[in-house]
Design an enzyme around this catalytic site. Structure first.
Site, PDB file in Angstrom:
ATOM      1  N   ARG A   1       0.828  -1.232   0.000  1.00 52.93           N
ATOM      2  CA  ARG A   1       0.000   0.000   0.000  1.00 52.93           C
ATOM      3  C   ARG A   1       0.850   1.264   0.000  1.00 52.93           C
ATOM      4  O   ARG A   1       0.397   2.325   0.397  1.00 52.93           O
ATOM      5  CB  ARG A   1      -0.969   0.024   1.174  1.00 52.93           C
ATOM      6  CG  ARG A   1      -1.944  -1.137   1.159  1.00 52.93           C
ATOM      7  CD  ARG A   1      -3.200  -0.812   1.929  1.00 52.93           C
ATOM      8  NE  ARG A   1      -4.135  -1.909   1.817  1.00 52.93           N
ATOM      9  CZ  ARG A   1      -4.243  -2.889   2.710  1.00 52.93           C
ATOM     10  NH1 ARG A   1      -3.468  -2.905   3.780  1.00 52.93           N
ATOM     11  NH2 ARG A   1      -5.109  -3.832   2.529  1.00 52.93           N
TER      12      ARG A   1
ATOM     13  N   LYS B   1       2.874  11.416 -11.479  1.00 52.80           N
ATOM     14  CA  LYS B   1       1.961  10.603 -12.293  1.00 52.80           C
ATOM     15  C   LYS B   1       2.654   9.280 -12.559  1.00 52.80           C
ATOM     16  O   LYS B   1       3.761   9.260 -13.101  1.00 52.80           O
ATOM     17  CB  LYS B   1       1.653  11.298 -13.614  1.00 52.80           C
ATOM     18  CG  LYS B   1       0.514  12.275 -13.543  1.00 52.80           C
ATOM     19  CD  LYS B   1       0.108  12.683 -14.945  1.00 52.80           C
ATOM     20  CE  LYS B   1      -0.991  13.707 -14.910  1.00 52.80           C
ATOM     21  NZ  LYS B   1      -1.312  14.214 -16.260  1.00 52.80           N
TER      22      LYS B   1
ATOM     23  N   GLU C   1       8.501  17.921 -25.272  1.00 54.11           N
ATOM     24  CA  GLU C   1       7.865  18.277 -23.992  1.00 54.11           C
ATOM     25  C   GLU C   1       8.419  19.600 -23.458  1.00 54.11           C
ATOM     26  O   GLU C   1       7.747  20.297 -22.707  1.00 54.11           O
ATOM     27  CB  GLU C   1       8.059  17.154 -22.959  1.00 54.11           C
ATOM     28  CG  GLU C   1       7.463  15.805 -23.349  1.00 54.11           C
ATOM     29  CD  GLU C   1       5.973  15.670 -23.017  1.00 54.11           C
ATOM     30  OE1 GLU C   1       5.327  16.667 -22.658  1.00 54.11           O
ATOM     31  OE2 GLU C   1       5.457  14.533 -23.148  1.00 54.11           O
TER      32      GLU C   1
ATOM     33  N   LYS D   1       6.729  23.159 -14.201  1.00 52.23           N
ATOM     34  CA  LYS D   1       5.923  21.992 -13.836  1.00 52.23           C
ATOM     35  C   LYS D   1       5.670  21.947 -12.328  1.00 52.23           C
ATOM     36  O   LYS D   1       4.553  21.654 -11.883  1.00 52.23           O
ATOM     37  CB  LYS D   1       6.590  20.700 -14.311  1.00 52.23           C
ATOM     38  CG  LYS D   1       5.743  19.495 -13.957  1.00 52.23           C
ATOM     39  CD  LYS D   1       5.813  18.384 -14.911  1.00 52.23           C
ATOM     40  CE  LYS D   1       4.787  17.325 -14.519  1.00 52.23           C
ATOM     41  NZ  LYS D   1       4.899  16.102 -15.256  1.00 52.23           N
TER      42      LYS D   1
ATOM     43  N   GLU E   1      -4.841  17.039 -10.998  1.00 52.87           N
ATOM     44  CA  GLU E   1      -5.381  17.421 -12.299  1.00 52.87           C
ATOM     45  C   GLU E   1      -6.878  17.706 -12.271  1.00 52.87           C
ATOM     46  O   GLU E   1      -7.651  17.211 -13.095  1.00 52.87           O
ATOM     47  CB  GLU E   1      -5.060  16.335 -13.335  1.00 52.87           C
ATOM     48  CG  GLU E   1      -5.068  16.874 -14.755  1.00 52.87           C
ATOM     49  CD  GLU E   1      -4.474  15.889 -15.750  1.00 52.87           C
ATOM     50  OE1 GLU E   1      -3.259  15.659 -15.674  1.00 52.87           O
ATOM     51  OE2 GLU E   1      -5.221  15.376 -16.599  1.00 52.87           O
TER      52      GLU E   1
ATOM     53  N   ARG F   1      -3.578  21.542 -14.193  1.00 55.59           N
ATOM     54  CA  ARG F   1      -2.563  20.568 -14.615  1.00 55.59           C
ATOM     55  C   ARG F   1      -2.879  19.961 -15.981  1.00 55.59           C
ATOM     56  O   ARG F   1      -1.967  19.523 -16.702  1.00 55.59           O
ATOM     57  CB  ARG F   1      -2.400  19.468 -13.553  1.00 55.59           C
ATOM     58  CG  ARG F   1      -1.271  18.516 -13.881  1.00 55.59           C
ATOM     59  CD  ARG F   1      -0.905  17.596 -12.740  1.00 55.59           C
ATOM     60  NE  ARG F   1       0.169  16.703 -13.162  1.00 55.59           N
ATOM     61  CZ  ARG F   1       0.861  15.924 -12.358  1.00 55.59           C
ATOM     62  NH1 ARG F   1       0.606  15.919 -11.065  1.00 55.59           N
ATOM     63  NH2 ARG F   1       1.818  15.146 -12.830  1.00 55.59           N
TER      64      ARG F   1
ATOM     65  N   ASN G   1      -1.128  18.591 -20.707  1.00 48.50           N
ATOM     66  CA  ASN G   1      -1.449  17.543 -21.680  1.00 48.50           C
ATOM     67  C   ASN G   1      -1.632  18.093 -23.089  1.00 48.50           C
ATOM     68  O   ASN G   1      -2.186  17.417 -23.960  1.00 48.50           O
ATOM     69  CB  ASN G   1      -2.713  16.794 -21.254  1.00 48.50           C
ATOM     70  CG  ASN G   1      -2.523  16.100 -19.928  1.00 48.50           C
ATOM     71  OD1 ASN G   1      -1.458  15.561 -19.645  1.00 48.50           O
ATOM     72  ND2 ASN G   1      -3.554  16.126 -19.097  1.00 48.50           N
TER      73      ASN G   1
ATOM     74  N   HIS H   1      -1.526  15.888 -26.129  1.00 46.36           N
ATOM     75  CA  HIS H   1      -1.541  14.495 -25.667  1.00 46.36           C
ATOM     76  C   HIS H   1      -2.811  13.730 -26.051  1.00 46.36           C
ATOM     77  O   HIS H   1      -2.758  12.518 -26.217  1.00 46.36           O
ATOM     78  CB  HIS H   1      -1.341  14.428 -24.148  1.00 46.36           C
ATOM     79  CG  HIS H   1       0.086  14.698 -23.728  1.00 46.36           C
ATOM     80  ND1 HIS H   1       0.738  15.880 -23.995  1.00 46.36           N
ATOM     81  CD2 HIS H   1       1.000  13.925 -23.068  1.00 46.36           C
ATOM     82  CE1 HIS H   1       1.974  15.829 -23.512  1.00 46.36           C
ATOM     83  NE2 HIS H   1       2.159  14.665 -22.947  1.00 46.36           N
TER      84      HIS H   1
ATOM     85  N   HIS I   1      -1.837  10.517 -27.743  1.00 48.60           N
ATOM     86  CA  HIS I   1      -2.136   9.192 -27.168  1.00 48.60           C
ATOM     87  C   HIS I   1      -2.922   8.344 -28.174  1.00 48.60           C
ATOM     88  O   HIS I   1      -2.700   7.138 -28.283  1.00 48.60           O
ATOM     89  CB  HIS I   1      -2.937   9.341 -25.876  1.00 48.60           C
ATOM     90  CG  HIS I   1      -2.104   9.814 -24.716  1.00 48.60           C
ATOM     91  ND1 HIS I   1      -2.654  10.182 -23.513  1.00 48.60           N
ATOM     92  CD2 HIS I   1      -0.769   9.973 -24.578  1.00 48.60           C
ATOM     93  CE1 HIS I   1      -1.675  10.551 -22.681  1.00 48.60           C
ATOM     94  NE2 HIS I   1      -0.541  10.438 -23.312  1.00 48.60           N
TER      95      HIS I   1
ATOM     96  N   HIS J   1       6.773   8.290 -27.484  1.00 43.93           N
ATOM     97  CA  HIS J   1       5.755   9.148 -26.864  1.00 43.93           C
ATOM     98  C   HIS J   1       5.964  10.622 -27.240  1.00 43.93           C
ATOM     99  O   HIS J   1       5.022  11.309 -27.648  1.00 43.93           O
ATOM    100  CB  HIS J   1       5.786   8.966 -25.349  1.00 43.93           C
ATOM    101  CG  HIS J   1       4.900   9.914 -24.616  1.00 43.93           C
ATOM    102  ND1 HIS J   1       3.522   9.930 -24.776  1.00 43.93           N
ATOM    103  CD2 HIS J   1       5.183  10.926 -23.751  1.00 43.93           C
ATOM    104  CE1 HIS J   1       3.006  10.895 -24.029  1.00 43.93           C
ATOM    105  NE2 HIS J   1       3.989  11.517 -23.398  1.00 43.93           N
TER     106      HIS J   1
HETATM  107  N1  GLY Z   1       2.878  14.916 -18.173  1.00 46.28           N
HETATM  108  C1  GLY Z   1       1.814  15.714 -17.732  1.00 46.28           C
HETATM  109  C2  GLY Z   1       1.661  15.772 -16.255  1.00 46.28           C
HETATM  110  O1  GLY Z   1       2.517  15.290 -15.534  1.00 46.28           O
HETATM  111  O2  GLY Z   1       0.707  16.305 -15.764  1.00 46.28           O
END
Ligand code: GLY
Length: 370
Positions: free
Chosen positions: A123, A145, A187, A229, A239, A243, A247, A250, A254, A268
């Site tokens: 956990r 993330k 990025e 960031k 998010e 946040r 993306n 993305h 994706h 990616h």
């Molecule tokens: N890669 C986008 C984020 O970490 O929110």
């Protein structure tokens, strides 16, 4: 560039942690580890591509700590249930307690995989990120993330789970293939396009030299990206809104990745580059940003060698319906509405939850034809 380490802090209340970046951090990381590890077992999970040039640099420095090693094969395919299962079994066989510390030494794949394993083992056990690719140093190692991919989509199984420390050694970038540097650079540009037009201008001036190896420029890009960031994550860790801007590109990217199948064919960062162009083209078609902005972005991507159009990876089996289906699986989707990060100009990205479906369909079929 200074030889000493710089650092930034991600402010998340009790979960605050530091990001150190600089040269030869690997050789010197024992002095940093001493502040975080007090006799606990450390399990270093590393990307197989680091064996040749960098693993011994780290392990020599960790001599004296109670370390164990686990190798994971390079590549996006390792971000799977299959690899997670193997990794968890290896870690459990080594013996793990709540005090064990996992170290993710590699790029975004290793960071996401090990971070997720750390979040579910007993956990939750502590983990440290040592990102070795540009993409991981400017983005994925910061912010907690963690995830694996599934056949249905990218990062669909995962957790928000913050590391205790991030150590980014810029010298690991020296042995990174150009294609990987470019993928990470996609990025970097993102931060300028979201809300920092001056930084995009800096990228236009310095991007090529950065990609070709200028250490000072790389240091600036890592510092600036981590700074932006960290600020975003501190305000919106899970998010709920802000946040999501990170993306940009993305949702398209994706969908392209799922359609290609995760692997070397499309990295990616390359998918994000193509997705970013698509997001700005979409914004232009919707009358949000100028054609000049789109031309400027395309021109910069082209100048540094980033892929712009999906034509290089698209096959006959691609259809707009399939792409829209993949987009519907994206985590940003709410109800039947697709959510996109669109832009009113360079540095003016925003979250759009009411995307006109027909305009999207036309854009995608145009993209598939080019
Ligand atoms: N890669 C986008 C984020 O970490 O929110």
């Amino acid at each position: 560039m200074k030889n000493s380490y710089e650092n930034h802090e991600v402010f998340l209340g009790e979960k605050n942690y530091k990001i150190f970046f600089g040269q030869n951090i690997l050789e010197n990381c024992n002095s940093v580890f001493k502040n975080y590890v007090f006799g606990e077992k450390i399990i270093v999970v590393y990307d197989s591509s680091l064996e040749k040039n960098h693993l011994s640099r780290l392990m020599t420095s960790l001599d004296g700590f109670n370390t164990n090693l686990i190798k994971v094969k390079s590549g996006e395919k390792s971000k799977s249930f299959y690899s997670l299962n193997i990794l968890l079994n290896q870690i459990l066989s080594l013996g793990v307690t709540r005090n064990t510390i996992l170290v993710a030494f590699g790029g975004g794949v290793i960071g996401d995989l090990v971070g997720f394993a750390a979040s579910i083992l007993l956990r939750g056990v502590k983990y440290i990120q040592i990102p070795s690719t540009l993409l991981a140093q400017v983005d994925s190692s910061v912010g907690g993330k963690t995830a694996i991919d599934t056949p249905q989509g990218k990062n669909l199984v995962g957790a928000f789970y913050q590391p205790r420390l991030v150590l980014a050694d810029l010298t690991t970038l020296d042995t990174l293939p150009l294609r990987q540097i470019l993928a990470g650079y996609a990025e970097v540009i993102k931060y300028g396009l979201i809300n920092n037009p001056d930084f995009f201008e800096w990228c236009e001036t310095n991007g090529s030299d950065l990609i070709n190896g200028d250490l000072g420029l790389r240091a600036h890009a890592v510092e600036k990206s981590c700074f932006i960031k960290a600020q975003v994550v501190a305000r919106d860790e899970r998010e709920a809104g802000l946040r999501a801007l990170l993306n940009l590109g993305h949702t398209f990217g994706h969908a392209f990745e799922v359609e290609v199948g995760f692997g070397k064919k499309l990295l990616h960062g390359e998918a994000v580059a193509m997705g970013t162009i698509a997001a700005f083209e979409f914004s232009q078609r919707l009358g949000l940003c100028s054609g000049q902005d789109v031309v400027r972005i395309r021109e910069h991507f082209r100048a540094v060698g980033l892929p712009i159009d999906i034509s290089s990876v698209v096959t006959k089996k691609w259809t707009t319906d399939k792409l829209i289906h993949h987009m519907g699986k994206d985590k940003k989707t709410e109800g039947d509405n697709l959510t996109f990060i669109l832009a009113r100009g360079i540095g003016q990205a925003y979250i759009e939850t009411d995307v006109p479906a027909e305009a999207l369909r036309v854009l995608l079929s145009d993209l598939l034809l080019t």
